[in-house]
Design an enzyme around this catalytic site. Structure first.
Site, PDB file in Angstrom:
ATOM      1  N   ASP A 132       0.849  -1.190   0.000  1.00 39.31           N
ATOM      2  CA  ASP A 132       0.000   0.000   0.000  1.00 39.31           C
ATOM      3  C   ASP A 132       0.887   1.244   0.000  1.00 39.31           C
ATOM      4  OD1 ASP A 132      -2.463   1.254  -0.083  1.00 39.31           O
ATOM      5  OD2 ASP A 132      -2.561   1.478   2.088  1.00 39.31           O
ATOM      6  N   HIS A 139      -3.621  13.960   0.712  1.00 37.53           N
ATOM      7  CA  HIS A 139      -3.875  13.066   1.845  1.00 37.53           C
ATOM      8  C   HIS A 139      -2.696  13.067   2.813  1.00 37.53           C
ATOM      9  CE1 HIS A 139      -5.090   9.539   4.132  1.00 37.53           C
ATOM     10  NE2 HIS A 139      -3.944   8.957   3.837  1.00 37.53           N
ATOM     11  N   GLU A 203     -10.834   3.887   3.218  1.00 44.33           N
ATOM     12  CA  GLU A 203      -9.856   4.643   2.437  1.00 44.33           C
ATOM     13  C   GLU A 203     -10.149   4.412   0.965  1.00 44.33           C
ATOM     14  OE1 GLU A 203      -5.871   3.616   3.745  1.00 44.33           O
ATOM     15  OE2 GLU A 203      -5.903   5.273   5.190  1.00 44.33           O
ATOM     16  N   GLU A 205      -9.254   4.122  -2.604  1.00 44.50           N
ATOM     17  CA  GLU A 205      -7.993   3.860  -3.306  1.00 44.50           C
ATOM     18  C   GLU A 205      -8.270   3.184  -4.641  1.00 44.50           C
ATOM     19  OE1 GLU A 205      -4.734   2.131  -1.207  1.00 44.50           O
ATOM     20  OE2 GLU A 205      -5.332   2.942   0.755  1.00 44.50           O
ATOM     21  N   ASP A 236      -9.326   0.375   1.479  1.00 42.08           N
ATOM     22  CA  ASP A 236      -8.308  -0.114   2.417  1.00 42.08           C
ATOM     23  C   ASP A 236      -8.684   0.323   3.823  1.00 42.08           C
ATOM     24  OD1 ASP A 236      -5.906  -1.365   3.107  1.00 42.08           O
ATOM     25  OD2 ASP A 236      -4.872   0.564   3.151  1.00 42.08           O
ATOM     26  N   ARG A 240      -8.342   3.989  13.059  1.00 43.36           N
ATOM     27  CA  ARG A 240      -7.509   5.172  13.287  1.00 43.36           C
ATOM     28  C   ARG A 240      -6.969   5.264  14.715  1.00 43.36           C
ATOM     29  NH1 ARG A 240      -6.102   6.090   8.243  1.00 43.36           N
ATOM     30  NH2 ARG A 240      -7.872   6.622   6.898  1.00 43.36           N
ATOM     31  N   GLN A 243      -4.152   2.816  14.831  1.00 41.25           N
ATOM     32  CA  GLN A 243      -3.067   3.344  13.995  1.00 41.25           C
ATOM     33  C   GLN A 243      -2.249   4.414  14.741  1.00 41.25           C
ATOM     34  OE1 GLN A 243      -4.516   5.044  10.339  1.00 41.25           O
ATOM     35  NE2 GLN A 243      -2.489   5.655   9.621  1.00 41.25           N
ATOM     36  N   LYS A 256      -4.316  -1.788   9.895  1.00 44.03           N
ATOM     37  CA  LYS A 256      -4.594  -1.902   8.470  1.00 44.03           C
ATOM     38  C   LYS A 256      -4.757  -3.340   7.998  1.00 44.03           C
ATOM     39  CE  LYS A 256      -3.544   2.527   7.486  1.00 44.03           C
ATOM     40  NZ  LYS A 256      -4.291   3.463   6.660  1.00 44.03           N
ATOM     41  N   THR A 260      -9.082  -5.512   3.596  1.00 44.77           N
ATOM     42  CA  THR A 260      -9.019  -4.634   2.432  1.00 44.77           C
ATOM     43  C   THR A 260     -10.042  -5.186   1.442  1.00 44.77           C
ATOM     44  OG1 THR A 260      -6.656  -4.215   2.770  1.00 44.77           O
ATOM     45  CG2 THR A 260      -7.548  -3.699   0.596  1.00 44.77           C
ATOM     46  N   GLU A 361      -9.917  12.520   7.385  1.00 41.52           N
ATOM     47  CA  GLU A 361      -9.763  13.878   6.842  1.00 41.52           C
ATOM     48  C   GLU A 361     -11.095  14.620   6.818  1.00 41.52           C
ATOM     49  OE1 GLU A 361      -7.019  14.073   3.208  1.00 41.52           O
ATOM     50  OE2 GLU A 361      -7.360  11.944   3.469  1.00 41.52           O
TER      51      GLU A 361
HETATM   52 CA    CA Z   1      -4.214   2.697   2.651  1.00 40.73          CA
END
Ligand code: CA
Length: 412
Positions: A132, A139, A203, A205, A236, A240, A243, A256, A260, A361
């Site tokens: 990834d 971002h 996420e 992607e 993905d 948080r 993380q 993570k 996915t 975000e």
């Molecule tokens: Ca990612």
């Protein structure tokens, strides 16, 4: 741009294509499906799928150098291993078979065409390795500001190399697979506690999928795209809170690796010729192994809906590093890549508030919740929520090349 006959806007198929379909005859994305006849590879066309195993068995793909049974398979890995010249020949033949009703496929449509609504879709590749990246400058800047408010948002390496980590291939699943909220260590003032994440996030992607193995040889940036079969939508998932607690000094781990989600359809790079756009200038100029005059980006409109409310309108053109640069960097030390490996772009955020690719975000790490159409508010995802990612190119008059969808429901 070299004119590509398979992309001619005037091409029409004898298979009916509903207005606005993601899958006109110019697209021809590859996937793996099953029904009572078993599991096979196919391509999407309108509301149908061409069963490539049957098509091959009937001799309609003869003379292209395809192994027997390459499509009578539960993954596309063997096909992707055949490489770009074969992919181009097969695409040209499929375009011919689907536009000329005297070319043979229409005669066997009873067995070679199935209705998409009648089959189950599967993960299109057996993923050996998942990487990834973190290649959207918007971002990376936004996240840097939130996670390291006292430092420069972009660390010194960010503009010199496509930052990435090696992810977890075993937990990639196809669209439609429910997501179980993961447990993890959650930071608290008095020390961490273990429990269900309270900051579950999506996420937005794109992923590229590789073809032939490199046998440990670095892939030069100028020819790196030849090794890429195509692109698929990717979600993905991220926890948080986990993380923020675990990521220093070695990067994400449990935050993570739990899931996915990937779309079932992989769009061949060749189908996206009309969508090519230059990426924005790179400053400073990359080192020689990443420097290329062709900073190839793609104009692919991307969206995220949460329980039916649009929460993001982004675009794949917002990437800073190109896929060719990502692959060249990844292999520059001689690491091995294989057919079917998956490479995520990293969250794709644009420069505007409505183009951010994750809730971290959008809600400023939960501080500014958003309101959905039903009046409820979200800082992060709740159990029962449904996240839908879609994407397509072709807004500017070129044929619509759609990517299908990644649709996932959150379970406790
Ligand atoms: Ca990612």
């Amino acid at each position: 741009m070299t004119p590509n006959p398979t992309l001619e806007p005037s091409l029409e198929s004898w298979v009916p294509i509903p207005d606005g379909s993601d899958f006109p005859v110019q697209n021809l994305p590859f996937g793996v499906f099953s029904n009572t006849d078993g599991t096979r590879c196919g391509i999407a066309i309108g509301d149908a799928i061409v069963d490539l195993a049957v098509t091959h068995e009937r001799g309609l793909l003869d003379g292209l150098g395809l192994p027997v049974d390459v499509f009578a398979a539960s993954t596309l890995n063997r096909y992707f291993a055949l490489g770009n010249p074969t992919w181009q020949r097969v695409r040209t033949r499929l375009s011919h078979l689907l536009t000329d009703d005297t070319a043979g496929l229409a005669d066997v449509a009873d067995s070679a065409l199935v209705t998409r609504a009648d089959v189950s879709m599967h993960l299109p590749v057996a993923v050996g390795d998942f990487v990834d990246f973190y290649s959207s400058i918007h971002h990376a800047t936004n996240v840097g500001r939130m996670f390291r408010p006292d430092d420069e948002p972009l660390l010194p390496n960010w503009r010199q190399l496509p930052v990435a980590y090696h992810g977890r291939a075993s937990t990639i699943s196809v669209s439609g697979t429910a997501l179980r909220r993961p447990d993890g260590q959650l930071p608290r003032p008095d020390g961490p506690v273990f429990g269900p994440t309270e900051k579950l996030d999506f996420e937005l992607e794109m992923a590229f999928v590789t073809g032939p193995a490199n046998d440990g040889k670095p892939i030069p940036v100028e020819i790196a795209e030849n090794t890429i079969f195509g692109l698929a939508l990717l979600n993905d998932w991220s926890a948080r809170d986990v993380q923020a607690w675990e990521y220093r000094p070695l990067g994400p781990f449990n935050a993570k690796s739990f899931a996915t989600s990937m779309a079932p359809w992989i769009v061949q790079l060749e189908a996206l010729a009309h969508a090519r756009v230059p990426l924005s200038d790179q400053e400073p100029t990359p080192l020689p192994h990443l420097a290329t005059p062709n900073k190839g980006g793609f104009d692919i409109a991307l969206s995220v809906d949460l329980n039916g409310t649009r929460v993001s309108d982004s675009n794949f053109r917002h990437m800073y590093w190109s896929m060719a640069q990502q692959l060249a960097h990844l292999t520059s030390n001689g690491t091995a890549i294989n057919p079917g490996d998956v490479y995520g772009s990293g969250t794709i955020s644009g420069p505007t508030p409505d183009s951010l690719g994750c809730l971290l975000e959008i809600t400023h790490n939960g501080a500014e919740p958003i309101t959905l159409a039903d009046g409820s508010q979200r800082s992060f995802l709740l159990d029962g929520d449904e996240v839908l990612i879609r994407g397509h190119s072709g807004d500017s008059g070129a044929p619509r090349i759609g990517f299908g969808e990644v649709r996932t429901t959150i379970r406790p």
